[in-house]
Design a protein around this motif. Structure first.
Motif, mmCIF file in Angstrom:
data_model
loop_
_atom_site.group_PDB
_atom_site.id
_atom_site.type_symbol
_atom_site.label_atom_id
_atom_site.label_comp_id
_atom_site.label_asym_id
_atom_site.label_seq_id
_atom_site.Cartn_x
_atom_site.Cartn_y
_atom_site.Cartn_z
ATOM 1 N N SER A 15 -68.169 19.900 39.455
ATOM 2 C CA SER A 15 -67.429 18.858 38.733
ATOM 3 C C SER A 15 -66.729 17.909 39.705
ATOM 4 C CB SER A 15 -66.389 19.486 37.797
ATOM 5 O OG SER A 15 -67.028 20.174 36.740
ATOM 6 N N ILE A 16 -66.080 18.455 40.717
ATOM 7 C CA ILE A 16 -65.384 17.599 41.686
ATOM 8 C C ILE A 16 -66.391 16.711 42.405
ATOM 9 C CG2 ILE A 16 -63.835 17.527 43.675
ATOM 10 C CD1 ILE A 16 -62.872 20.289 42.973
ATOM 11 N N SER A 17 -67.510 17.305 42.817
ATOM 12 C CA SER A 17 -68.545 16.519 43.494
ATOM 13 C C SER A 17 -69.002 15.364 42.613
ATOM 14 C CB SER A 17 -69.752 17.404 43.832
ATOM 15 O OG SER A 17 -69.427 18.348 44.827
ATOM 16 N N ALA A 18 -69.241 15.678 41.337
ATOM 17 C CA ALA A 18 -69.741 14.665 40.408
ATOM 18 C C ALA A 18 -68.676 13.598 40.126
ATOM 19 C CB ALA A 18 -70.195 15.318 39.113
ATOM 20 N N GLU A 19 -67.414 13.998 40.058
ATOM 21 C CA GLU A 19 -66.334 13.028 39.840
ATOM 22 C C GLU A 19 -66.244 12.042 40.998
ATOM 23 O OE1 GLU A 19 -62.626 15.016 38.996
ATOM 24 O OE2 GLU A 19 -63.596 16.265 37.471
ATOM 25 N N ASN A 20 -66.258 12.581 42.209
ATOM 26 C CA ASN A 20 -66.179 11.696 43.370
ATOM 27 C C ASN A 20 -67.365 10.740 43.418
ATOM 28 O OD1 ASN A 20 -63.789 12.812 44.244
ATOM 29 N ND2 ASN A 20 -64.817 14.379 45.479
ATOM 30 N N TYR A 21 -68.512 11.280 43.071
ATOM 31 C CA TYR A 21 -69.723 10.455 43.058
ATOM 32 C C TYR A 21 -69.597 9.332 42.027
ATOM 33 C CZ TYR A 21 -74.731 9.434 43.050
ATOM 34 O OH TYR A 21 -75.943 8.821 43.137
ATOM 35 N N THR A 22 -69.074 9.662 40.836
ATOM 36 C CA THR A 22 -68.945 8.682 39.757
ATOM 37 C C THR A 22 -67.957 7.570 40.127
ATOM 38 O OG1 THR A 22 -69.358 10.475 38.181
ATOM 39 C CG2 THR A 22 -68.502 8.418 37.275
ATOM 40 N N LEU A 23 -66.872 7.973 40.791
ATOM 41 C CA LEU A 23 -65.860 6.976 41.189
ATOM 42 C C LEU A 23 -66.440 5.919 42.108
ATOM 43 C CD1 LEU A 23 -62.736 9.258 41.721
ATOM 44 C CD2 LEU A 23 -63.069 7.532 39.929
ATOM 45 N N VAL A 46 -59.625 22.796 30.760
ATOM 46 C CA VAL A 46 -59.602 21.348 30.529
ATOM 47 C C VAL A 46 -58.395 20.725 31.217
ATOM 48 C CG1 VAL A 46 -59.309 19.577 28.762
ATOM 49 C CG2 VAL A 46 -60.887 21.481 28.385
ATOM 50 N N LYS A 47 -57.248 21.400 31.103
ATOM 51 C CA LYS A 47 -56.022 20.886 31.708
ATOM 52 C C LYS A 47 -56.181 20.763 33.223
ATOM 53 C CE LYS A 47 -51.066 21.747 31.677
ATOM 54 N NZ LYS A 47 -50.082 22.825 31.558
ATOM 55 N N ARG A 48 -56.810 21.790 33.827
ATOM 56 C CA ARG A 48 -57.034 21.787 35.272
ATOM 57 C C ARG A 48 -57.925 20.610 35.670
ATOM 58 N NH1 ARG A 48 -59.625 27.076 36.473
ATOM 59 N NH2 ARG A 48 -57.690 28.232 36.268
ATOM 60 N N HIS A 49 -58.956 20.365 34.859
ATOM 61 C CA HIS A 49 -59.849 19.242 35.137
ATOM 62 C C HIS A 49 -59.106 17.915 35.015
ATOM 63 C CE1 HIS A 49 -64.162 20.531 35.445
ATOM 64 N NE2 HIS A 49 -63.589 21.689 35.184
ATOM 65 N N GLN A 50 -58.318 17.788 33.945
ATOM 66 C CA GLN A 50 -57.628 16.521 33.708
ATOM 67 C C GLN A 50 -56.605 16.221 34.797
ATOM 68 O OE1 GLN A 50 -56.187 16.870 29.651
ATOM 69 N NE2 GLN A 50 -57.933 15.723 28.866
ATOM 70 N N GLN A 51 -55.868 17.254 35.211
ATOM 71 C CA GLN A 51 -54.852 17.049 36.245
ATOM 72 C C GLN A 51 -55.461 16.520 37.526
ATOM 73 O OE1 GLN A 51 -53.134 20.952 36.329
ATOM 74 N NE2 GLN A 51 -51.442 20.404 34.991
ATOM 75 N N ARG A 52 -56.704 16.911 37.770
ATOM 76 C CA ARG A 52 -57.349 16.519 39.011
ATOM 77 C C ARG A 52 -57.834 15.070 38.968
ATOM 78 N NH1 ARG A 52 -61.522 20.377 39.257
ATOM 79 N NH2 ARG A 52 -62.844 18.719 38.525
ATOM 80 N N ARG A 53 -58.134 14.618 37.768
ATOM 81 C CA ARG A 53 -58.742 13.298 37.673
ATOM 82 C C ARG A 53 -57.725 12.167 37.733
ATOM 83 N NH1 ARG A 53 -61.689 15.759 33.702
ATOM 84 N NH2 ARG A 53 -60.574 14.670 32.071
ATOM 85 N N ASP A 54 -58.172 11.089 38.275
ATOM 86 C CA ASP A 54 -57.412 9.869 38.388
ATOM 87 C C ASP A 54 -57.113 9.310 36.991
ATOM 88 O OD1 ASP A 54 -57.471 6.682 39.002
ATOM 89 O OD2 ASP A 54 -56.840 7.847 40.750
ATOM 90 N N LYS A 55 -56.044 8.550 36.867
ATOM 91 C CA LYS A 55 -55.658 7.975 35.584
ATOM 92 C C LYS A 55 -56.627 6.887 35.092
ATOM 93 C CE LYS A 55 -51.848 10.404 35.064
ATOM 94 N NZ LYS A 55 -52.284 11.450 36.019
ATOM 95 N N ASN A 56 -57.509 6.407 35.983
ATOM 96 C CA ASN A 56 -58.429 5.331 35.606
ATOM 97 C C ASN A 56 -59.486 5.755 34.587
ATOM 98 O OD1 ASN A 56 -57.225 3.509 37.296
ATOM 99 N ND2 ASN A 56 -58.557 3.992 39.032
ATOM 100 N N TRP A 57 -59.716 7.056 34.489
ATOM 101 C CA TRP A 57 -60.792 7.534 33.640
ATOM 102 C C TRP A 57 -60.478 7.349 32.155
ATOM 103 C CZ3 TRP A 57 -65.274 9.950 35.492
ATOM 104 C CH2 TRP A 57 -65.288 10.246 36.863
ATOM 105 N N THR A 58 -61.489 6.974 31.381
ATOM 106 C CA THR A 58 -61.411 7.025 29.926
ATOM 107 C C THR A 58 -62.086 8.315 29.477
ATOM 108 O OG1 THR A 58 -61.596 4.625 29.796
ATOM 109 C CG2 THR A 58 -62.031 5.866 27.762
ATOM 110 N N THR A 59 -61.323 9.176 28.777
ATOM 111 C CA THR A 59 -61.891 10.464 28.375
ATOM 112 C C THR A 59 -62.432 10.403 26.955
ATOM 113 O OG1 THR A 59 -60.414 11.698 29.830
ATOM 114 C CG2 THR A 59 -61.392 12.911 28.000
#
Lengths: 167, 167, 167
Positions: A15-23, A46-59
């Motif tokens: 997930s982290i790899s894919a998030e960085n790639y998407t950014l 889910v909370k752990r995932h959300q905390q890691r993500r930047d505020k720019n994301w639309t969920t």
């Protein structure tokens, strides 16, 4: 438009790899979560995932209708879909036709107007499961992963947080 | 000083790969076994490992306190630690705080005065386990593997006795 | 004569990869199936495999005696053997000595007069199985895979239908 696919085990860092790639794909990323929050354990994840993500994301929460949501997003992407095995599991629990759902997904991916990044689990390298349902799920997940990889421009195998491009 | 990490499945040949790698690092290698010999099955495994190893190795049994033993070895290494998943399992059975233990290990690795080679299992690519404890262990093992890989200079994925450098 | 080895999870696409590879080795390919068709589920799998394969293949069913069948084929190959984990499982159920059977296979491979392509499952990267028999099988499958890989000229790791050469 590109399709990219990250596959690995549970807690492999996919997930982290894919998030960085998407950014790196664009400024207005969408995070499409396929989970339904049904218990404490899932809520924590889910909370752990959300905390890691930047505020720019639309969920967007899409436990079943990934295809519809991708079409709604249109050209506003990129879109990260995390994860496909859970989406498949949701359809299995709803007794839907998995072959149809997988084929619908593949068609949507091919026709997508945004860059798509997909995350999925490899679930087939343990001992054969005792029960039939688990074996059926494992088979379907494997076939899904093959089909998604075949239409992807890039495929990454993730182990211990290290991504290796295999396609 | 270097940190190297070998990860693979059960009976993937990761221990042999890591042993050969360690032997190339220096003349006075330490073998740190994390197992407690509690039953026949485990005794057989340990015996098989020992028979394979050269007589030059100094064997240390450290089911819980890897960090303390690494510090005692100081500059006399290199040190092979086999394996981390068993060490984590021992702490789980002792009801210790796994996050703390993992962070302590990472700190020790970063500050080690000898070359360190670590072996761990990938346990996350089968079907989701039925019971909560197994899922918790799987999660913790995955997070541990990610953290260890992130501070390692080299990471090797081992399948069927074949090692592939992924970092 | 060459020995090639495809290893991956269940439904990873390793059979298709190995079939395509075998077709490039010669015009008269043999398909050696190691399954016994004991139930509906297995019958469906075999049927799916057969439908995919070209009519040029000669199919041989060899649930136990791979070595004898390879010798019978002699120079008429190439031979695709799909899959080794099932063959090993058949010997386990027949209470045969697995070490002996594996060593016999290795000797046959080394002396084969045709190109051989082997398919096997990685079964060791899930959580440790609860029951002793599954653990024993997992161990033996791992050792077998290591031995086969060690005598192979080429080894491919297959994930989601994507093959990566690791040897």
């Amino acid at each position: 438009m590109s399709i990219s696919f990250f596959i690995g085990g549970a807690r492999s860092g996919k997930s982290i790899s894919a998030e960085n790639y998407t950014l790196n794909l664009g400024n207005n990323p969408f995070y499409m979560a396929t989970c339904e929050i049904l218990d404490e354990e899932m809520a924590l994840r889910v909370k752990r995932h959300q905390q890691r993500r930047d505020k720019n994301w639309t969920t967007i929460v899409a436990p079943l209708d990934i295809s519809g949501e991708i079409q709604k997003i249109g050209t506003r992407g990129p879109v990260l879909i995390d994860c496909l095995t859970l989406w498949l599991s949701n359809h299995l629990l709803n007794k839907n036709n998995l072959d149809e759902k997988i084929d619908e997904l593949i068609t949507t991916l091919i026709n997508s107007k945004s860059d798509i990044v997909l995350v999925s689990n490899e679930v087939g390298t343990g001992i054969v499961p005792d029960n039939l349902l688990a074996r059926e799920f494992r088979d379907n997940a494997g076939f899904m992963n093959q089909k998604v990889a075949s239409v992807s421009d890039e495929v990454y195998w993730v182990v211990a947080g290290i991504q290796t491009q295999i396609k």
